[in-house]
Scaffold this active site. Structure first.
Site: not given
Length: 478
Positions: A26-28
Site C-alpha cells: 500500500h501507499c499513502v
C-alpha cells in the site's frame, strides 16, 4: 477493528480471492495489488464497499483507493486474515514490471524517480509563489511590489526565495539520489554526483548564455583536451544518464571486488570515472539534446499554441490514468530552466485538476446515494487542492459523462491560456492554489481559465444528468 476486518475480507473477495493475489502493498492512499488475473475483479462489488473510493489498473498494478489513515489498517487486517505476507513497494514494483511493455517500463521508471522528490519540488513551487506575491509589481500597487512599498519586507522575501530556490538549485542532487536508488546503486553516491554537477567552482548554467557571447567560458585543459567547466543547474537529462551509468558501474565493480576493500575501491573509482565522463561526454551531449528538445517543444507551442493547449489540456487527465503524466514533470523542469524561465504545460495541469473537481462536485447534486454524494463532495475538494485520484477514479470515471465534460472543459481552458502565453515560474500545488505559481503578469488570463473549468464541467454535468432521463440511466445514478 471489526470494520477494517470486514473491509479487508470484502476487498479480497472482490478482487478474486487470495488465490488471485500475487503481491500486495500500500501507499499513502491506495492498496496496490499485482494480480494473477485482473479479469476476475468484480468492480461492482468493490464499489459497494464503504471504505473503497475507487479502483483502477495502471502500470501492471490493480489499485484500490481507500484514503489516508485507513489504508494501512485495512492492509494490516488483509495480511493477517489472508496470510499472503507483507510485501514492500519494491517487491510489488518488480512483480508488476514483468507485465509491462518497454514503453510502460520507461514511463514507470521516470515515475519511480520523480515521485519521491515531488514533495520537495511542490513545496518549493508554493514558496516561490509566495515570493511572487511579495516581489512582483502591479499586483496590489501600480507599477510597484509589496517590498517596494514596504521595504521592511524585503529581507523576508529574500529569505523565502532562498528557501524556495534550494530544491531547484540542487535539483541534480535530488534526482541523483532518487535515480541511483531506482537503478540499484548507492543513493548517497547519486547525491554526491548531483552536487558535483552544480559545484560552486563551475560556471553557473544560468550564466552560460552570457559567457558564451563574451567568450568567457572557463575550461579545464586535460593534456590538450579542453573541457568546459560548466554546471548543470536545473538540468534533468545529464543527471539521469550519469546516474544510470553510475549505478551500473558501481554494481559491476562491487561484484568483482573483495568485500574487505570495497569501501576503499568501489565509491572512489565509480565517482571518478562517472565524474570525468559527466563533464567530458555525458553533460555536453545531453545538455545539447535537452536544449534541442526544449526548443522544438517551444517552437511547436508558439506556432500552434491553441491546438497544443486544446490537446494537452484536454488529454492530461487521460494521461493520469496511464501514468504517463509523470514524464512531463521532467519537461516542466527543463522549460522552467530554459530561456523561457517558465513552463506553459504545468498551468494546464492545474486547470485539468480543477475541472475534475467541478465535475465531481456536480455529481453531489445528481446522485441520490448518500455514500456517493459524500464521496463526490470530499473528492471535489481534494481535486481543487491538487489531488484528483478520488474524484477521477471514485466518481467521474465510474459515471463516464462527468469525466468527459471535465476533459472538454480543461481542453477549452488549456486552449485559451496557451493562446495567451501563460507561464508558471515553478511546479506548485496543481489546483486552485496553483495560481500562486503562475508568473503574476499572467494571473488575469489564468483566472479566466479557472472560471472556465470551475463552471463548464459543473453546468455540463448537471444539465446532462437532467436531460438524460432514460430508465437505465436513472437506475445507474441511484
Amino acid at each position: 477493528m471489526a470494520d477494517y476486518q470486514a473491509a479487508a475480507d470484502q476487498i479480497v473477495k472482490a478482487i478474486g480471492g487470495k488465490e488471485n493475489i500475487d503481491q500486495a502493498t500500500h501507499c499513502v492512499t491506495r492498496l496496490r495489488f499485482v494480480l494473477k488475473d485482473e479479469g476476475k475483479v468484480d468492480e461492482k462489488a468493490l464499489e459497494q464497499i464503504d471504505e473503497v473510493k475507487g479502483s483502477f489498473s495502471a502500470n501492471g498494478q490493480y489499485q484500490v483507493v481507500i484514503g489516508q489513515g485507513v489504508v494501512n489498517r485495512v492492509y494490516a487486517e488483509m495480511v493477517k486474515r489472508t496470510g499472503i505476507g507483507e510485501a514492500t513497494k519494491e517487491d510489488v514494483k518488480r512483480a508488476s514490471d514483468q507485465k509491462l511493455n518497454p514503453l510502460q517500463r520507461a514511463v514507470k521508471t521516470l515515475a519511480d524517480i520523480f515521485i519521491p522528490i515531488l514533495p520537495a519540488i511542490v513545496t518549493a513551487g508554493l514558496l516561490m509563489g509566495i515570493n511572487n506575491i511579495l516581489t512582483a509589481p502591479d499586483i496590489f500597487f501600480d507599477q510597484k511590489s509589496i517590498v517596494d512599498v514596504y521595504p521592511a519586507w524585503a529581507d523576508l522575501a529574500n529569505m523565502i526565495n532562498l528557501i524556495a530556490g534550494t530544491a531547484f538549485t540542487f535539483l541534480p542532487a535530488l534526482i541523483g539520489w532518487s535515480a541511483v536508488k531506482r537503478f540499484g546503486g548507492n543513493p548517497l553516491l547519486g547525491m554526491v554526483l548531483g552536487l558535483m554537477l552544480v559545484h560552486p567552482d563551475l560556471l553557473n548554467a544560468w550564466g552560460y548564455g552570457a559567457a558564451e557571447k563574451t567568450g568567457d567560458i572557463p575550461v579545464w585543459n586535460l593534456f590538450g583536451l579542453e573541457v568546459q567547466k560548466v554546471g548543470y543547474q536545473g538540468q534533468v537529462l545529464p543527471i539521469l544518464v550519469a546516474s544510470y551509468l553510475l549505478a551500473k558501474l558501481e554494481l559491476f565493480i562491487t561484484k568483482r571486488t573483495p568485500e574487505s576493500i570495497q569501501l576503499l575501491v568501489v565509491a572512489p573509482i565509480t565517482l571518478l570515472v562517472i565524474g570525468f565522463l559527466s563533464f567530458i561526454v555525458i553533460g555536453p551531449v545531453t545538455f545539447a539534446i535537452g536544449n534541442v528538445l526544449t526548443s522544438g517543444l517551444v517552437a511547436v507551442f508558439q506556432q500552434f499554441a491553441a491546438l497544443g493547449g486544446l490537446l494537452y489540456g484536454g488529454l492530461y487527465a487521460a494521461l493520469v490514468i496511464t501514468g504517463m503524466h509523470h514524464t512531463f514533470l521532467a519537461v516542466d523542469i527543463q522549460l522552467i530552466n530554459s530561456k523561457l524561465h517558465g513552463t506553459f504545460l504545468w498551468p494546464m495541469l492545474a486547470l485539468s485538476n480543477i475541472a475534475q473537481g467541478s465535475a465531481a462536485l456536480a455529481m453531489m447534486f445528481v446522485l441520490k446515494d448518500e455514500k456517493q454524494k459524500g464521496l463526490s463532495l470530499t473528492s471535489s475538494i481534494s481535486a481543487y487542492l491538487g489531488i484528483t485520484e478520488p474524484a477521477m477514479f471514485g466518481v467521474n470515471l465510474r459515471y463516464r459523462f462527468p469525466f468527459i465534460f471535465a476533459l472538454i472543459s480543461s481542453g477549452l481552458a488549456g486552449m485559451f491560456i496557451a493562446s495567451q502565453g501563460v507561464l508558471a515560474s515553478s511546479v506548485g500545488v496543481g489546483g486552485i492554489p496553483g495560481i500562486f505559481s503562475i508568473i503574476p503578469k499572467y494571473w488575469g488570463a489564468f483566472a479566466i481559465g479557472m472560471v472556465i473549468v470551475l463552471i463548464l464541467p459543473f453546468i455540463g454535468t448537471l444539465l446532462y444528468a437532467k436531460l438524460k432521463k432514460k430508465k437505465d440511466f436513472s437506475e445507474e445514478l441511484n
